[in-house]
Structure formats: structure tokens, C-alpha cells
Design an enzyme around this catalytic site. Structure first.
Site, PDB file in Angstrom:
ATOM      1  N   ASP A   1       6.880  71.600  34.599  1.00 17.44           N
ATOM      2  CA  ASP A   1       5.967  72.152  33.646  1.00 17.44           C
ATOM      3  C   ASP A   1       6.474  72.286  32.359  1.00 17.44           C
ATOM      4  O   ASP A   1       7.652  72.067  32.014  1.00 17.44           O
ATOM      5  CB  ASP A   1       5.330  73.227  34.097  1.00 17.44           C
ATOM      6  CG  ASP A   1       6.187  74.472  34.438  1.00 17.44           C
ATOM      7  OD1 ASP A   1       7.437  74.461  33.967  1.00 17.44           O
ATOM      8  OD2 ASP A   1       6.131  75.279  35.096  1.00 17.44           O
TER       9      ASP A   1
ATOM     10  N   ASP B   1      21.739  50.368  35.295  1.00 16.77           N
ATOM     11  CA  ASP B   1      22.283  49.090  36.045  1.00 16.77           C
ATOM     12  C   ASP B   1      23.217  49.613  37.070  1.00 16.77           C
ATOM     13  O   ASP B   1      24.083  48.783  37.645  1.00 16.77           O
ATOM     14  CB  ASP B   1      23.633  48.502  34.920  1.00 16.77           C
ATOM     15  CG  ASP B   1      24.447  49.490  34.506  1.00 16.77           C
ATOM     16  OD1 ASP B   1      24.472  50.727  35.182  1.00 16.77           O
ATOM     17  OD2 ASP B   1      25.536  49.322  33.776  1.00 16.77           O
TER      18      ASP B   1
ATOM     19  N   HIS C   1      15.002  69.914  31.759  1.00 11.65           N
ATOM     20  CA  HIS C   1      15.635  71.555  31.933  1.00 11.65           C
ATOM     21  C   HIS C   1      14.924  72.303  32.527  1.00 11.65           C
ATOM     22  O   HIS C   1      15.208  73.480  32.420  1.00 11.65           O
ATOM     23  CB  HIS C   1      16.639  71.665  30.896  1.00 11.65           C
ATOM     24  CG  HIS C   1      17.841  70.852  30.723  1.00 11.65           C
ATOM     25  ND1 HIS C   1      18.769  70.837  29.507  1.00 11.65           N
ATOM     26  CD2 HIS C   1      18.208  69.662  31.389  1.00 11.65           C
ATOM     27  CE1 HIS C   1      19.679  70.002  29.716  1.00 11.65           C
ATOM     28  NE2 HIS C   1      19.458  69.217  30.798  1.00 11.65           N
TER      29      HIS C   1
ATOM     30  N   ASP D   1      15.925  77.210  33.880  1.00  8.64           N
ATOM     31  CA  ASP D   1      14.522  77.704  33.337  1.00  8.64           C
ATOM     32  C   ASP D   1      14.165  78.412  34.570  1.00  8.64           C
ATOM     33  O   ASP D   1      13.291  78.108  35.634  1.00  8.64           O
ATOM     34  CB  ASP D   1      13.356  76.641  33.142  1.00  8.64           C
ATOM     35  CG  ASP D   1      12.122  77.090  33.107  1.00  8.64           C
ATOM     36  OD1 ASP D   1      12.104  78.453  33.130  1.00  8.64           O
ATOM     37  OD2 ASP D   1      11.332  76.326  32.744  1.00  8.64           O
TER      38      ASP D   1
ATOM     39  N   PRO E   1      26.134  63.426  25.892  1.00  8.96           N
ATOM     40  CA  PRO E   1      26.111  64.571  24.855  1.00  8.96           C
ATOM     41  C   PRO E   1      26.838  65.529  25.377  1.00  8.96           C
ATOM     42  O   PRO E   1      26.746  65.916  26.681  1.00  8.96           O
ATOM     43  CB  PRO E   1      24.542  64.601  24.323  1.00  8.96           C
ATOM     44  CG  PRO E   1      23.928  63.886  25.722  1.00  8.96           C
ATOM     45  CD  PRO E   1      24.840  62.899  26.032  1.00  8.96           C
TER      46      PRO E   1
ATOM     47  N   VAL F   1      24.339  55.194  29.890  1.00  8.84           N
ATOM     48  CA  VAL F   1      25.836  54.671  29.855  1.00  8.84           C
ATOM     49  C   VAL F   1      25.315  53.024  30.304  1.00  8.84           C
ATOM     50  O   VAL F   1      25.455  52.830  31.326  1.00  8.84           O
ATOM     51  CB  VAL F   1      26.537  55.332  30.767  1.00  8.84           C
ATOM     52  CG1 VAL F   1      27.997  54.526  30.953  1.00  8.84           C
ATOM     53  CG2 VAL F   1      26.779  56.702  30.374  1.00  8.84           C
TER      54      VAL F   1
ATOM     55  N   SER G   1       9.717  77.333  38.878  1.00  9.17           N
ATOM     56  CA  SER G   1      10.492  77.453  40.136  1.00  9.17           C
ATOM     57  C   SER G   1      11.472  76.195  39.973  1.00  9.17           C
ATOM     58  O   SER G   1      11.317  75.649  39.139  1.00  9.17           O
ATOM     59  CB  SER G   1       9.415  77.085  41.511  1.00  9.17           C
ATOM     60  OG  SER G   1       9.251  75.594  41.571  1.00  9.17           O
TER      61      SER G   1
ATOM     62  N   HIS H   1      22.005  60.045  33.352  1.00 11.12           N
ATOM     63  CA  HIS H   1      23.240  59.693  33.146  1.00 11.12           C
ATOM     64  C   HIS H   1      23.698  58.233  33.569  1.00 11.12           C
ATOM     65  O   HIS H   1      24.598  57.663  33.146  1.00 11.12           O
ATOM     66  CB  HIS H   1      24.351  60.705  34.077  1.00 11.12           C
ATOM     67  CG  HIS H   1      24.616  61.910  33.774  1.00 11.12           C
ATOM     68  ND1 HIS H   1      25.774  62.593  33.784  1.00 11.12           N
ATOM     69  CD2 HIS H   1      23.701  62.667  33.175  1.00 11.12           C
ATOM     70  CE1 HIS H   1      25.654  63.809  33.221  1.00 11.12           C
ATOM     71  NE2 HIS H   1      24.557  64.183  32.773  1.00 11.12           N
TER      72      HIS H   1
ATOM     73  N   GLY I   1      23.024  51.460  30.287  1.00 10.27           N
ATOM     74  CA  GLY I   1      21.809  50.922  30.633  1.00 10.27           C
ATOM     75  C   GLY I   1      21.616  51.361  32.256  1.00 10.27           C
ATOM     76  O   GLY I   1      22.273  51.455  32.623  1.00 10.27           O
TER      77      GLY I   1
END
Ligand code: HEM
Length: 330
Positions: free
Chosen positions: A258, A80, A193, A249, A163, A76, A253, A72, A78
Site C-alpha cells: 500500500d 537476464d 520498501h 514500514d 545504489p 544489473v 504489515s 537487483h 538487465g
């Protein structure tokens, strides 16, 4: 005439240098070990690593939080430090950022570094170094990052265009394509994710209870067993379940970097639509998901993609500032 020609030559040189990012800052001034010898006798990267390690030891979810923070932050304007600023109307207050966490660790690292060498290490570099260390502590490959970023003196919620959780593969690849990532790199980035969590509010309407706007419809791209468990136990159709938590996921864990995310997509176990959509029939991303699920390529491609993310539109040299505290401009 001679003066005019000279002036023109100088302007051309400045333009050329700017294009190369050499005039007033830019990518060319990021370098490995930028802080070496700049913080008294202290090794900045070792200090960051120590603090991240101590935090991960007692708070595993921080790994996912830092990864999301870097995403995030860097997409946005870069990498920064803009996301870190407090106050009305800043990036932090934009709706996709309301559930971003990990700010306290960045602030704690900054406090420690300010004690050792005031005004030297930027908040934007701390974000990138801390995420790098968290990835390694979560079973990901350790990677080198270049430093020397400076903090921007701008942070506005109106700049935030991230997005959406229901985006199609085409929307996702076109968003990241705009930032210079190819399709494989995009699919690799989404592999983040494999760690962390989301909330029922992100899937209740769209996947569980009114798919395609049709009351009672469930997303056919969600495995039946998952849909059943979510509806019955995790995200019942009540107003109070919106903030209930789901692992992005469940197979990995909570903080293991992975490639199980991709295997989950192959079995229609992706939690967010944006994830499962990468495996939709007819998409070119499907092929990449298969490759990442069936090989170990994620381990080396993920660090590469994170490094690329960490170098988007950075400020360097004399641009911006090195903040004294991360949540306020100097
Ligand atoms: C199309 C792109 C993406 C979309 C639409 C998206 C969307 C989301 C959403 C909706 C959540 C859950 C938020 C919540 O329920 O509070 C989430 C969590 C997360 N995202 Fe993404 N994401 C995208 C790409 C990325 C990328 C590129 C990264 C990092 C490289 C990333 C890292 C994470 C992590 C680690 C979490 C879990 C955070 C936690 O446990 O606190 N995401 N994402």
C-alpha cells in the site's frame, strides 16, 4: 558497384533493425502470452501463479524478497537471470546481493516447468512472472507482463553497481534516471520498501550512533520516537545487534503493498536514509512523496514501474539461452 551498393543497403537495414531491436532479439520480441501453446497443454503463467500462491500462503516475507530480487536482477545488465548463477565471482556474490533471497522459489518453479516442458521457459521470465504474482497476492494491483526473455551467459560481481542505503535523493534519481526512469517513477519504485525488512547494520552508524561521522550523533531526519525505540530495543549499540531486523514500514504489515511508506516518510519515519532523503526539504522528490501519500496513485503507478523495470535490456529471440537449471549456465 551494384554489389557494393547492395551490401551497403543490407548493412543499413541490419543496423536499422538492430536499433529497433528486431534483428537478433531485443525488446520488440517480448510479447504477452509468449508461452501460450509452447508447454504441451500447460499454461505456464497459471503454473507459476499456483506455486507462488502456495509459497506466499506459508511464507509472507517471500513477497518482499521477490521484489528485491527483481530490482537487483534487472538493474544489473538487465533482466537476464544473471543474479541466479552460483559460483565464485558471480553477481550473487557481490556484497549488496548477499542478503537477497527467494532463489529457492525460482528454482522450484523452474523444476516444475522443466518437468512439463523442458528447455522452454527462461529463468528470467520466471523471476518476472513470480514477482508479478507475489505483488497481486500482497494487495497490489495485478498487471500483465510480456514474456520471451532469454537468460544471459554472463554473471559477474564486477558488473554489480547498485545504489546505497545512504544515497541522497539526487543520487537516487540520477541512478534510476540512467536506467530511463523519471523522478516520479523512481519515487514509485522505492515504494517497494512498504514491504520487507532491513538490518540494524544499515542504520546504526549512519543514523543512530554517529550521524555525519560525529560520535554519539543521531540523524535529525529520523523521528525522535523511532530513534529512541531503535536504540533502546531493536538496535542497541552492541556488536551483536547488527543482524537484528527492522521492518522497512512497520505501519504496513510485512507484506502489504500500500502507500503507507509515503505517509511514513511525511512523518520522518523512513527507516533507511535513502528512503527519508526522498522527503528532504528542497528536493523535487518531496512533491512526489506527498502526491503518493495523499492519493491512490501508487496502486496503478507501481505496476507500471515494475513492468518498465522488467523490460530493461532483455535478451530475446536467439540471444542467450534458456537455462536448464537457473543457477548454472547450460
Ligand atoms: C536507491 C534504491 C534502493 C536502495 C538504496 C535500496 C536499499 C535497500 C536496503 C539497504 C535494503 C535492506 C537490505 C538488508 O538489510 O538486508 C533493502 C530492502 C528491500 N528493498 Fe530496496 N533499495 C532500493 C530500491 C529498491 C527497489 C527499486 C525495490 C523494488 C522495486 C526494492 C525492494 C526492496 C525490498 C522489497 C526490500 C526488503 C527485502 C526483504 O525483506 O527481504 N528496493 N533495500
Amino acid at each position: 558497384m551494384a554489389v557494393a551498393a547492395h551490401t551497403r543497403a543490407v548493412s543499413l537495414l541490419v543496423v536499422a533493425l538492430s536499433v529497433l531491436g528486431l534483428a537478433t532479439g531485443g525488446l520488440a520480441q517480448l510479447k504477452s502470452g509468449f508461452y501460450t501453446g509452447k508447454c504441451g497443454g500447460n499454461d505456464v503463467e497459471t503454473i507459476v501463479q499456483g506455486l507462488v500462491k502456495a509459497r506466499v500462503a506459508r511464507d509472507i516475507p517471500i513477497v518482499a524478497q521477490l521484489l528485491r530480487l527483481q530490482f537487483h536482477e534487472c538493474t544489473v545488465n538487465g533482466c537476464d537471470g544473471g543474479l541466479l548463477i552460483d559460483g565464485p565471482g558471480t553477481e550473487k556474490t557481490a556484497s549488496p546481493n548477499l542478503s537477497v533471497k527467494g532463489y529457492d522459489l525460482i528454482a522450484a518453479i523452474k523444476t516444475e516447468l522443466e518437468k512439463r516442458c523442458p528447455g522452454v521457459v527462461s529463468c528470467s521470465d520466471i523471476e518476472i512472472l513470480a514477482t508479478r504474482d507475489a505483488v497481486a497476492l500482497a494487495g497490489g494491483q495485478r498487471y500483465a507482463v510480456r514474456t520471451g526473455r532469454r537468460d544471459r551467459r554472463r554473471s559477474s560481481a564486477t558488473d554489480v553497481r547498485l545504489p546505497g542505503a545512504e544515497d541522497t535523493a539526487t543520487q537516487t534519481t540520477s541512478y534510476f534516471g540512467g536506467l530511463g526512469f523519471d523522478q516520479l517513477e523512481t519515487v514509485v519504485l522505492l515504494g517497494a520498501h512498504t514491504v520487507g525488512v532491513t538490518h540494524c547494520s544499515k542504520i546504526k552508524k549512519t543514523r543512530l550512533y554517529s550521524y555525519g561521522g560525529k560520535a554519539g550523533a543521531t540523524d535529525p531526519n529520523l523521528h525522535l520516537d523511532d530513534a529512541q525505540v531503535y536504540k533502546q530495543y531493536v538496535c542497541p549499540n552492541t556488536a551483536t545487534s547488527d543482524n537484528n531486523i527492522l521492518y522497512l514500514d512497520v505501519q504496513s504489515s510485512v507484506a502489504k503493498l500500500d502507500n503507507s511508506y509515503y505517509k511514513r516518510l511525511q512523518g520522518r519515519h523512513g527507516v533507511l536514509s535513502v528512503d527519508q532523503n526522498l522527503y528532504a526539504n528542497g528536493t523535487s522528490t518531496k512533491w512526489h512523496v506527498d502526491r503518493l501519500a495523499n492519493t491512490n496513485d501508487f496502486y496503478w503507478l507501481f505496476p507500471k514501474a515494475l513492468v518498465k523495470l522488467s523490460e530493461i535490456k532483455v535478451l530475446t529471440g536467439t540471444q542467450g539461452e534458456v537455462r536448464r537449471v537457473c543457477n548454472k549456465f547450460n
